[in-house]
Enzyme design. Structure first.
Site, short mmCIF file in Angstrom:
data_model
loop_
_atom_site.label_atom_id
_atom_site.label_comp_id
_atom_site.label_asym_id
_atom_site.label_seq_id
_atom_site.Cartn_x
_atom_site.Cartn_y
_atom_site.Cartn_z
N LEU A 153 0.84 -1.31 -0.12
CA LEU A 153 -0.25 0.01 0.01
C LEU A 153 0.91 1.30 0.08
CD1 LEU A 153 -2.35 -1.12 2.72
CD2 LEU A 153 -2.88 -1.36 0.23
N ALA A 154 0.21 2.44 -0.31
CA ALA A 154 1.16 3.60 -0.26
C ALA A 154 1.83 3.98 0.96
CB ALA A 154 0.13 4.83 -0.75
N CYS A 155 1.20 3.44 2.07
CA CYS A 155 1.77 3.73 3.55
C CYS A 155 2.93 2.88 3.59
CB CYS A 155 0.69 3.72 4.45
SG CYS A 155 0.09 2.02 4.38
N GLY A 156 3.05 1.82 2.81
CA GLY A 156 4.39 1.11 3.02
C GLY A 156 3.84 -0.32 3.59
#
Length: 182
Positions: A153-156
């Protein structure tokens, strides 16, 4: 007569992927309109969608087509299918509870068209029981809720909640349009 699809873009990092969807739907011959939430404009500029769709992008609740006809009512009537991509947890919660405080939510409340939702959010949000209850509520109302994908995900984080590949979303949209007009 061209089938009309309105793409609703909400304020998640996956908003940029909606541009590919709009572009492909236009190439397939659909009339495509875009409504963006104000938060979505923090990720992608309306000009991107205007260029790809060849139609004015609506963000402001008080934009009008002309002095007699408000835009949300016009689009609510002419749209065959609404596709919300990405649909954030915030958006889903508001929709499930009838909160119409922006142009996208207001237009959806006014339509009789089919509504398809492509969620995208952090795994913790996706798995939250409140969000899952809101999704079940929308399904009971007849909304089509697409699955999410799993991955980075974009948050890692790694996990579920990732937006489906844009090509799969386009396939689902085309399938849905075909069932509406057969």
């Amino acid at each position: 007569m061209s089938k009309c699809i309105t793409v609703g873009v909400t304020g998640g990092i996956a908003a940029y992927k909606a541009a590919e969807i709009v572009n492909d739907l236009v190439k397939k011959g659909f009339e495509v309109h875009v409504i963006m939430t104000k938060n979505a404009t923090e990720f992608v500029q309306p000009l991107t969608f205007q260029t790809l769709s060849h139609n004015k992008v609506i963000v402001d609740m008080f934009d009008k087509i002309d002095k007699w006809d408000t835009e949300h009512i016009s689009l609510a009537k002419k749209t065959d299918l609404f596709v919300i991509v990405p649909a954030t947890a915030n958006f889903i919660g508001k929709l499930a509870n009838g909160i119409a405080d922006d142009m996208l939510q207001t237009t959806l409340m006014a339509t009789k068209a089919k509504i398809m939702i492509a969620p995208a959010m952090n795994t913790g949000m996706w798995e939250n029981p409140i969000l899952q209850d809101n999704i079940k509520k929308l399904q009971r109302y007849g909304y089509t809720i697409l699955d999410t994908d799993s991955g980075r995900l974009a948050c890692g984080d790694m996990g579920s909640g990732k937006l489906l590949d844009w090509r799969i979303i386009v396939e689902k949209v085309v399938e849905e349009i075909d069932t509406l007009h057969n």
